[in-house]
Design an enzyme around this catalytic site. Structure first.
Site, mmCIF file in Angstrom:
data_model
loop_
_atom_site.group_PDB
_atom_site.id
_atom_site.type_symbol
_atom_site.label_atom_id
_atom_site.label_comp_id
_atom_site.label_asym_id
_atom_site.label_seq_id
_atom_site.Cartn_x
_atom_site.Cartn_y
_atom_site.Cartn_z
ATOM 1 N N HIS A 1 4.215 18.186 0.311
ATOM 2 C CA HIS A 1 4.781 17.312 1.341
ATOM 3 C C HIS A 1 5.850 18.040 2.146
ATOM 4 O O HIS A 1 6.364 19.070 1.725
ATOM 5 C CB HIS A 1 5.394 16.059 0.689
ATOM 6 C CG HIS A 1 4.374 15.044 0.285
ATOM 7 N ND1 HIS A 1 3.694 15.126 -0.904
ATOM 8 C CD2 HIS A 1 3.902 13.935 0.918
ATOM 9 C CE1 HIS A 1 2.850 14.106 -0.997
ATOM 10 N NE2 HIS A 1 2.944 13.362 0.101
ATOM 11 N N HIS A 2 6.218 17.412 3.284
ATOM 12 C CA HIS A 2 7.329 17.892 4.114
ATOM 13 C C HIS A 2 8.616 17.937 3.284
ATOM 14 O O HIS A 2 8.738 17.233 2.277
ATOM 15 C CB HIS A 2 7.495 16.955 5.320
ATOM 16 C CG HIS A 2 7.689 15.514 4.918
ATOM 17 N ND1 HIS A 2 8.918 15.006 4.576
ATOM 18 C CD2 HIS A 2 6.803 14.499 4.754
ATOM 19 C CE1 HIS A 2 8.786 13.725 4.234
ATOM 20 N NE2 HIS A 2 7.504 13.403 4.328
ATOM 21 N N LYS B 1 11.057 14.798 2.082
ATOM 22 C CA LYS B 1 10.665 13.813 1.060
ATOM 23 C C LYS B 1 11.662 13.884 -0.103
ATOM 24 O O LYS B 1 11.981 14.964 -0.590
ATOM 25 C CB LYS B 1 9.249 14.116 0.580
ATOM 26 C CG LYS B 1 8.707 13.080 -0.379
ATOM 27 C CD LYS B 1 7.223 13.279 -0.607
ATOM 28 C CE LYS B 1 6.681 12.316 -1.651
ATOM 29 N NZ LYS B 1 6.856 10.909 -1.299
ATOM 30 N N THR C 1 1.403 9.123 -4.893
ATOM 31 C CA THR C 1 -0.054 9.330 -4.928
ATOM 32 C C THR C 1 -0.438 10.252 -6.086
ATOM 33 O O THR C 1 -1.438 10.014 -6.770
ATOM 34 C CB THR C 1 -0.522 9.916 -3.576
ATOM 35 O OG1 THR C 1 -0.204 8.957 -2.567
ATOM 36 C CG2 THR C 1 -2.013 10.204 -3.561
ATOM 37 N N ALA D 1 0.854 -1.201 0.000
ATOM 38 C CA ALA D 1 0.000 0.000 0.000
ATOM 39 C C ALA D 1 0.888 1.249 0.000
ATOM 40 O O ALA D 1 1.357 1.667 1.057
ATOM 41 C CB ALA D 1 -0.909 -0.006 1.224
HETATM 42 P P1 NAP Z 1 11.524 6.560 9.309
HETATM 43 O O1 NAP Z 1 11.040 7.399 10.425
HETATM 44 O O2 NAP Z 1 12.860 6.856 8.683
HETATM 45 O O3 NAP Z 1 11.515 5.035 9.809
HETATM 46 C C1 NAP Z 1 12.112 3.978 9.150
HETATM 47 C C2 NAP Z 1 12.509 2.980 10.221
HETATM 48 O O4 NAP Z 1 12.881 1.750 9.594
HETATM 49 C C3 NAP Z 1 13.702 3.440 11.050
HETATM 50 O O5 NAP Z 1 13.362 3.385 12.421
HETATM 51 C C4 NAP Z 1 14.784 2.412 10.706
HETATM 52 O O6 NAP Z 1 15.569 2.083 11.820
HETATM 53 C C5 NAP Z 1 13.938 1.218 10.336
HETATM 54 N N1 NAP Z 1 14.673 0.224 9.548
HETATM 55 C C6 NAP Z 1 15.442 0.423 8.444
HETATM 56 N N2 NAP Z 1 15.932 -0.755 8.024
HETATM 57 C C7 NAP Z 1 15.496 -1.694 8.873
HETATM 58 C C8 NAP Z 1 15.654 -3.109 8.968
HETATM 59 N N3 NAP Z 1 16.395 -3.799 8.088
HETATM 60 N N4 NAP Z 1 15.019 -3.773 9.962
HETATM 61 C C9 NAP Z 1 14.255 -3.112 10.839
HETATM 62 N N5 NAP Z 1 14.065 -1.773 10.819
HETATM 63 C C10 NAP Z 1 14.681 -1.080 9.843
HETATM 64 O O7 NAP Z 1 10.479 6.592 8.114
HETATM 65 P P2 NAP Z 1 8.878 6.683 8.164
HETATM 66 O O8 NAP Z 1 8.451 8.059 7.885
HETATM 67 O O9 NAP Z 1 8.375 5.978 9.378
HETATM 68 O O10 NAP Z 1 8.504 5.806 6.895
HETATM 69 C C11 NAP Z 1 8.802 4.419 6.854
HETATM 70 C C12 NAP Z 1 8.468 3.888 5.472
HETATM 71 O O11 NAP Z 1 7.061 4.030 5.230
HETATM 72 C C13 NAP Z 1 9.167 4.662 4.331
HETATM 73 O O12 NAP Z 1 9.518 3.741 3.326
HETATM 74 C C14 NAP Z 1 8.116 5.643 3.865
HETATM 75 O O13 NAP Z 1 8.281 5.998 2.507
HETATM 76 C C15 NAP Z 1 6.858 4.809 4.054
HETATM 77 N N6 NAP Z 1 5.627 5.570 4.264
HETATM 78 C C16 NAP Z 1 4.494 4.977 3.799
HETATM 79 C C17 NAP Z 1 3.286 5.585 3.968
HETATM 80 C C18 NAP Z 1 2.062 4.907 3.434
HETATM 81 O O14 NAP Z 1 0.958 5.431 3.599
HETATM 82 N N7 NAP Z 1 2.206 3.742 2.798
HETATM 83 C C19 NAP Z 1 3.179 6.814 4.639
HETATM 84 C C20 NAP Z 1 4.358 7.389 5.138
HETATM 85 C C21 NAP Z 1 5.579 6.745 4.945
HETATM 86 P P3 NAP Z 1 17.068 2.702 12.017
HETATM 87 O O15 NAP Z 1 16.862 3.968 12.742
HETATM 88 O O16 NAP Z 1 17.747 1.645 12.802
HETATM 89 O O17 NAP Z 1 17.648 2.859 10.630
#
Ligand code: NAP
Length: 264
Positions: free
Chosen positions: A153-154, A157, A164, A123
């Protein structure tokens, strides 16, 4: 109770997902995958709820040590794809919120899910309001084919336009003849002033601190305009979509890409 593991529990999305799963009556948080805190409990991680679910630094070990129905992955595009393959190999249904999947990736992962006879969901946008915005925009474009998309967006990004915005343009192009909008002789005095071109539709990307995820689809017709707008105020806005995906993935036996395919 659906037994759920979360990869990326300290991230902005992961934190909200852990909280939502911990509080939901129908879901049970059984483990998290976090590369930095192997052997700890979720309750010992800063700002996470008082759950005794264990932390694993490696997905494979997590999936072999615990009974898990669904893996929610909110890490990075590279890890999301790898985690999805590992989950399917272990017969665990993945719900993945990262982007970056090619058509070929999706075909291969769908084949894997179907061979295993289990569901999988990718998703790119979990915000149910954003999915409705795309659907409403597609309906409007049948009658008002002059469209411009503004996504905001922020400023952290990395990609533009947003997935979207592109998806909205693709859905609109399914019902609208390709058409060059604006004056046929228009020129850009400043490069990019008319935005990116998608089959004659313009897509404009705004990046500012303070924004989360917002999109307007503007339609113009004779003597009238229509604006469809969606705003995600914070990452909590994505959680009803994460919950819906967890519940839905339990009842399907193929891969679904995009929540627009599970929301009627
Ligand atoms: P974020 O704050 O940077 O969080 C990513 C997290 O993933 C970090 O805590 C990182 O940990 C962890 N991580 C990275 N590699 C890992 C691994 N191999 N095993 C376990 N944890 C790992 O980013 P976010 O804003 O939460 O977004 C996360 C993802 O969701 C992104 O890909 C973003 O594009 C996506 N997203 C999707 C939606 C949606 O609606 N589908 C909405 C917003 C964001 P470390 O600190 O240890 O690196």
């Amino acid at each position: 109770m659906i037994k759920v593991a979360v990869a990326g529990p300290r991230g902005k999305m992961g934190r909200e997902a852990v909280k939502m799963i911990h509080e939901a009556d129908t879901l049970e948080l059984v483990a998290v995958v976090d590369s930095k805190h192997d052997g700890m409990l979720v309750r010992q991680l800063d700002g996470l709820p008082p759950s005794d679910a264990p932390v694993y630094n490696e997905l494979e070990r997590c999936l072999t040590s615990q009974t898990i129905d669904v893996l929610v992955d909110l890490t990075t595009p590279a890890h999301g794809k790898r985690h999805m393959e590992i989950a399917l190999d272990h017969g665990v249904r993945p719900v993945v919120g990262t982007t970056g999947f090619t058509d070929e990736d999706i075909t291969n992962l769908r084949k894997k899910a179907e061979e295993k006879g289990i569901g999988a969901i990718i998703a790119p946008n979990f915000a149910i309001g954003a999915i409705l915005m795309m659907k409403f925009a597609q309906t409007a474009a049948k009658y008002l084919p002059d469209v411009e998309i503004i996504e905001m967006h922020h400023d952290r990004k990395l990609d533009a336009p947003s997935g979207t915005a592109l998806k909205t343009a693709q859905l609109i192009s399914e019902v609208r003849e390709a058409k060059q909008q604006g004056h046929p002789d228009e020129t850009e005095e400043l490069k990019g002033a008319r935005g990116a071109d998608f089959e004659g539709m313009s897509i404009h990307s705004v990046r500012l601190p303070g924004l989360v995820a917002h999109q307007e689809v503007l339609f113009g017709g004779v003597g009238q305009t229509l604006k469809i707008r969606h705003d995600s105020m914070n990452r909590e806005s994505f959680m009803p979509g994460v919950k819906l995906s967890i519940e839905t993935v339990m009842g399907i036996d193929t891969l679904v890409y995009g929540l627009e395919n599970i929301i009627e």
